[in-house]
Motif scaffolding. Structure first.
Motif, mmCIF file in Angstrom:
data_model
loop_
_atom_site.group_PDB
_atom_site.id
_atom_site.type_symbol
_atom_site.label_atom_id
_atom_site.label_comp_id
_atom_site.label_asym_id
_atom_site.label_seq_id
_atom_site.Cartn_x
_atom_site.Cartn_y
_atom_site.Cartn_z
ATOM 1 N N ASP A 208 0.853 -1.188 0.110
ATOM 2 C CA ASP A 208 -0.062 -0.029 0.011
ATOM 3 C C ASP A 208 0.832 1.218 0.085
ATOM 4 N N ARG A 283 -9.916 -5.560 9.623
ATOM 5 C CA ARG A 283 -10.726 -5.640 8.751
ATOM 6 C C ARG A 283 -9.901 -5.746 7.287
ATOM 7 N N GLU A 288 -6.194 -1.875 -0.287
ATOM 8 C CA GLU A 288 -5.389 -3.332 -0.325
ATOM 9 C C GLU A 288 -6.749 -4.430 -1.114
HETATM 10 N N1 GLY Z 1 -4.443 0.991 3.361
HETATM 11 C C1 GLY Z 1 -4.391 0.857 4.698
HETATM 12 C C2 GLY Z 1 -5.543 0.644 5.692
HETATM 13 O O1 GLY Z 1 -6.548 0.172 5.200
HETATM 14 O O2 GLY Z 1 -5.387 0.721 7.129
#
Ligand code: GLY
Ligand code: AMP
Length: 427
Positions: A208, A283, A288
């Motif tokens: 990410d 979660r 992502e």
């Molecule tokens: N992409 C980082 C998060 O969902 O915490």
């Protein structure tokens, strides 16, 4: 054959859109509250999550997207109403709701992580900060949508941030306790696994991009893009990461009587001293989810049901590679501006000139006039996600699609997965 029962997805962002789209392959999907960009895949149930009266929605399986309703115990309420739920109860969701709780569990389970201290007193926090070396890391202890973290080489900036977070009102209640931790250097990797309370099955590792601007510059955001799989993270390394980080965590949760059924998202730093956990989330990651879910083949309703029932089936095969690019509003993350019309989207919220393998997931959009354009309605507006055989091809498709979309002040990174493509070509 009996027609399949509808599935409920709770949330309204691009992550929930991605969930709805893969679930809609096998069952009707309702998203509460959802957004108008999802209508071709799901039926929005436009009420706020806090007003959601689950007994009014006739479904068996519920998947909860965001962290706030998890922390508030929505999964507990739903389980009380005999629904099958993917998402931990309030007890398990503390993992994300309190960094101090998470760090205690990591310590207890001897999972490698950055050294840290948790503080409510400015004086004590500053004494601890003096003992650290750069990069300094200061975090709010609570939910701050990925925006409560400062990483800096400047001691002065770290000191000011400590004072700000403990004395100021910037993060409300979430800001009154902070965590200061050792700065880790290396490659970040999001490893998400599904847990049925006891066993875990991993998804492909994803990266990410948290900073707003190219070259990892600018403020931290919720995430500006992602890709999967990561060329440098082999299947052997994934197996090792599961055994050294996620499985011990599940045992520590169980030892506290927590029956965790949902996503365990390990944010990892692959350092020169080995992998270390930055955080756990309760979660799917956003963005992502927008690269992980589109690769999964088969009946995902059945798979999520197996998780909620406590009898997890193996991860469905993930085919190909995926890259996504987030299109953010001007002013994001501090003060996003809204209401600008978005050009380049058709009535179905997808590209006016569709590209094979590309999906536009809607996060912060609305459409007050059903005949009019989609409008900007939040920080992370759209996530443009592409699937192809290789990262290189997926990246090219994603940016070809981004070029079709525009709105006033649109912000996005042009370097998502750039290095990964180079690594893919070398491997
Ligand atoms: N992409 C980082 C998060 O969902 O915490
Ligand atoms: P978190 O919300 O804890 O995941 O932090 C957000 C981002 O800040 C992470 O994805 C990292 O990029 C960065 N970060 C957090 N903790 C550390 C750390 N201990 N060392 C270096 N970077 C960090």
């Amino acid at each position: 054959m009996r027609s399949p029962r509808p599935v409920l997805v709770v949330g309204s962002g691009a992550r929930e859109h991605a969930l709805a789209r893969v679930l809609a392959r096998t069952a009707p999907v309702i998203v509460a509250p959802g957004n108008p960009g999802m209508v071709t895949q799901a039926t929005p149930f436009p009420i706020t999550i806090s007003a959601l009266a689950p007994q009014e929605i006739d479904v068996d399986l519920v998947i909860i997207g965001p962290e706030v309703p998890l922390a508030e115990g929505l999964a507990d309420t739903l389980r009380g109403l005999s629904r099958l739920v993917v998402g931990p109860g309030a007890d398990g969701a503390q993992l994300e709701g309190s960094k101090a709780f998470m760090k205690e569990l990591l310590d207890e389970a001897q999972i490698p992580t950055a050294k840290f201290g948790a503080f409510t007193s400015v004086a004590e926090a500053l004494v601890f900060l003096e003992t650290m070396s750069p990069p300094y890391v200061v975090k709010t202890d609570g939910l701050a949508a990925g925006k409560g973290v400062l990483v800096t080489d400047s001691f002065e900036e770290a000191k000011d941030d400590v004072i700000d977070k403990l004395m100021g009102e910037a993060f409300g209640k979430a800001g009154r306790r902070i965590v200061i931790e050792e700065g880790l250097i290396g490659t970040e990797c999001s490893l998400l696994a599904l847990c049925d309370g006891e066993r875990v099955v991993p998804l492909t590792p994803a990266q990410d991009f948290k900073r707003l601007a190219n070259g990892d510059l600018g403020p931290n955001t919720g995430g500006m893009g992602a890709y999967t799989p990561m060329p440098q993270v082999t299947d052997e390394l994934v197996a090792e990461l599961v055994t050294t980080t996620i499985e011990p965590l599940v045992r520590a949760l169980r030892a506290r009587g927590i029956d965790y059924r949902g996503v365990l998202y390990a944010g990892l730093m692959l350092t020169a001293d080995g992998p270390k956990v930055l955080e756990f989330n309760a979660r799917f990651g956003d963005p992502e989810a927008e690269v992980l879910l589109p690769l999964l083949q088969g009946d995902l309703v059945a798979w999520f049901t197996s998780i909620a029932e406590g009898a997890v089936a193996p991860t469905p095969p993930a085919v190909g590679a995926s890259v996504c690019v987030v299109l953010a509003a001007p002013g994001y993350p501090e003060a996003p501006r809204k209401s600008m019309p978005i050009a380049g989207l058709g009535d179905d919220g997808q590209l006016l000139s569709p590209i094979d393998g590309v999906t536009v997931f809607h996060g912060g959009t609305n459409r007050p006039d059903p005949q009019g354009p989609f409008l900007v309605n939040g920080g992370r507006v759209l996530t443009v996600s592409a699937v192809a055989e290789t990262l290189k091809a997926a990246r090219a498709l994603a940016y070809e699609a981004v070029a079709q979309i525009s709105f006033e002040g649109m912000q996005y990174r042009t370097d998502i997965a750039e290095d990964a493509v180079k690594r893919e070509e070398q491997s």
